[in-house]
Design a protein around this motif. Structure first.
Motif, PDB file in Angstrom:
ATOM      1  N   MET A 206      -7.823   0.233   4.378  1.00  0.00           N
ATOM      2  CA  MET A 206      -8.408  -0.273   5.615  1.00  0.00           C
ATOM      3  C   MET A 206      -8.786   0.870   6.560  1.00  0.00           C
ATOM      4  O   MET A 206      -9.704   0.746   7.359  1.00  0.00           O
ATOM      5  N   LYS A 207      -8.095   2.001   6.455  1.00  0.00           N
ATOM      6  CA  LYS A 207      -8.425   3.182   7.256  1.00  0.00           C
ATOM      7  C   LYS A 207      -9.478   4.046   6.568  1.00  0.00           C
ATOM      8  O   LYS A 207      -9.819   5.113   7.054  1.00  0.00           O
ATOM      9  N   GLN A 208      -9.949   3.584   5.405  1.00  0.00           N
ATOM     10  CA  GLN A 208     -10.919   4.312   4.584  1.00  0.00           C
ATOM     11  C   GLN A 208     -10.388   5.686   4.174  1.00  0.00           C
ATOM     12  O   GLN A 208     -11.114   6.674   4.137  1.00  0.00           O
ATOM     13  N   GLU A 209      -9.090   5.706   3.855  1.00  0.00           N
ATOM     14  CA  GLU A 209      -8.446   6.916   3.351  1.00  0.00           C
ATOM     15  C   GLU A 209      -8.193   6.754   1.858  1.00  0.00           C
ATOM     16  O   GLU A 209      -8.067   5.640   1.365  1.00  0.00           O
ATOM     17  N   ILE A 210      -8.114   7.856   1.154  1.00  0.00           N
ATOM     18  CA  ILE A 210      -7.834   7.823  -0.282  1.00  0.00           C
ATOM     19  C   ILE A 210      -6.343   7.576  -0.491  1.00  0.00           C
ATOM     20  O   ILE A 210      -5.517   8.322   0.044  1.00  0.00           O
ATOM     21  N   PRO A 211      -5.978   6.560  -1.256  1.00  0.00           N
ATOM     22  CA  PRO A 211      -4.559   6.277  -1.506  1.00  0.00           C
ATOM     23  C   PRO A 211      -4.026   7.113  -2.674  1.00  0.00           C
ATOM     24  O   PRO A 211      -4.148   6.736  -3.828  1.00  0.00           O
ATOM     25  N   TYR A 212      -3.448   8.258  -2.377  1.00  0.00           N
ATOM     26  CA  TYR A 212      -2.888   9.120  -3.408  1.00  0.00           C
ATOM     27  C   TYR A 212      -1.576   8.537  -3.913  1.00  0.00           C
ATOM     28  O   TYR A 212      -0.851   7.865  -3.191  1.00  0.00           O
ATOM     29  N   CYS A 213      -1.288   8.805  -5.166  1.00  0.00           N
ATOM     30  CA  CYS A 213      -0.062   8.321  -5.795  1.00  0.00           C
ATOM     31  C   CYS A 213       1.143   9.056  -5.207  1.00  0.00           C
ATOM     32  O   CYS A 213       1.233  10.277  -5.260  1.00  0.00           O
ATOM     33  N   GLU A 214       2.063   8.276  -4.639  1.00  0.00           N
ATOM     34  CA  GLU A 214       3.253   8.868  -4.033  1.00  0.00           C
ATOM     35  C   GLU A 214       4.226   9.379  -5.086  1.00  0.00           C
ATOM     36  O   GLU A 214       4.994  10.307  -4.832  1.00  0.00           O
ATOM     37  N   HIS A 215       4.204   8.792  -6.284  1.00  0.00           N
ATOM     38  CA  HIS A 215       5.121   9.226  -7.348  1.00  0.00           C
ATOM     39  C   HIS A 215       4.693  10.572  -7.921  1.00  0.00           C
ATOM     40  O   HIS A 215       5.527  11.394  -8.273  1.00  0.00           O
ATOM     41  N   CYS A 216       3.388  10.798  -8.012  1.00  0.00           N
ATOM     42  CA  CYS A 216       2.884  12.075  -8.550  1.00  0.00           C
ATOM     43  C   CYS A 216       3.048  13.187  -7.529  1.00  0.00           C
ATOM     44  O   CYS A 216       3.323  14.331  -7.880  1.00  0.00           O
ATOM     45  N   ASN A 217       2.831  12.827  -6.255  1.00  0.00           N
ATOM     46  CA  ASN A 217       3.041  13.751  -5.146  1.00  0.00           C
ATOM     47  C   ASN A 217       2.303  15.080  -5.332  1.00  0.00           C
ATOM     48  O   ASN A 217       2.838  16.149  -5.051  1.00  0.00           O
ATOM     49  N   ASP A 218       1.075  15.018  -5.852  1.00  0.00           N
ATOM     50  CA  ASP A 218       0.315  16.242  -6.067  1.00  0.00           C
ATOM     51  C   ASP A 218      -1.010  16.256  -5.293  1.00  0.00           C
ATOM     52  O   ASP A 218      -1.790  17.191  -5.413  1.00  0.00           O
ATOM     53  N   ASN A 219      -1.261  15.217  -4.515  1.00  0.00           N
ATOM     54  CA  ASN A 219      -2.476  15.088  -3.701  1.00  0.00           C
ATOM     55  C   ASN A 219      -3.770  15.186  -4.509  1.00  0.00           C
ATOM     56  O   ASN A 219      -4.816  15.516  -3.984  1.00  0.00           O
ATOM     57  N   THR A 220      -3.673  14.933  -5.822  1.00  0.00           N
ATOM     58  CA  THR A 220      -4.881  14.872  -6.645  1.00  0.00           C
ATOM     59  C   THR A 220      -4.938  13.566  -7.426  1.00  0.00           C
ATOM     60  O   THR A 220      -6.007  13.154  -7.852  1.00  0.00           O
ATOM     61  N   SER A 221      -3.799  12.926  -7.630  1.00  0.00           N
ATOM     62  CA  SER A 221      -3.739  11.666  -8.382  1.00  0.00           C
ATOM     63  C   SER A 221      -3.859  10.506  -7.410  1.00  0.00           C
ATOM     64  O   SER A 221      -2.979  10.275  -6.596  1.00  0.00           O
ATOM     65  N   PHE A 222      -4.985   9.801  -7.485  1.00  0.00           N
ATOM     66  CA  PHE A 222      -5.168   8.696  -6.563  1.00  0.00           C
ATOM     67  C   PHE A 222      -4.981   7.362  -7.275  1.00  0.00           C
ATOM     68  O   PHE A 222      -5.066   7.274  -8.501  1.00  0.00           O
ATOM     69  N   MET A 223      -4.715   6.345  -6.489  1.00  0.00           N
ATOM     70  CA  MET A 223      -4.493   5.011  -7.035  1.00  0.00           C
ATOM     71  C   MET A 223      -5.813   4.252  -7.048  1.00  0.00           C
ATOM     72  O   MET A 223      -6.614   4.358  -6.127  1.00  0.00           O
TER      73      MET A 223
END
Length: 115
Positions: A9-26
């Motif tokens: 809703m904020k038009q942000e990329i939802p990165y995977c919190e489990h990967c925690n590498d800021n490159t893996s998005f959901m």
């Protein structure tokens, strides 16, 4: 969906919190426009096209490939029904066109079949 709704809703990329590498998005388990369908789609079409005895196209513009090709690749003797608010797939001709809402068609069908 609830886990990433706020970011979307904020038009942000939802990165995977489990990967925690800021490159893996959901990504939702859907096919986006312009994205290829999985290989299993082609496998299913190849396996199933000779087993089809009726095609019902519901609520589709039939403008996006490869799904738009399905009515054309089936045997010409297979009855094809279009359920849509407008005629689509031209110049392809359906055997029957129900021009209206898909929900109304299903309710009409249920009533006629006594379900």
């Amino acid at each position: 969906g609830d886990d990433i709704r706020e970011k979307i809703m904020k038009q942000e990329i939802p990165y995977c919190e489990h990967c925690n590498d800021n490159t893996s998005f959901m990504k939702p388990d859907i096919v986006f426009f312009g994205e290829s369908l999985p290989d299993v789609f082609d496998q299913c079409i190849a396996n199933d096209k000779d087993k089809v005895d009726l095609l019902i196209v519901m609520g589709s513009s039939l403008k996006v490939q490869p799904v738009a090709l399905i009515p054309e690749i089936l045997n010409a003797n297979i009855p094809q029904i279009l359920v849509n608010r407008e005629l689509v797939g031209q110049p392809h001709q359906f055997d029957y066109a129900y021009l209206g809402d898909c929900d109304d068609f299903v309710r009409d069908l249920e009533n006629k079949l006594g379900w």
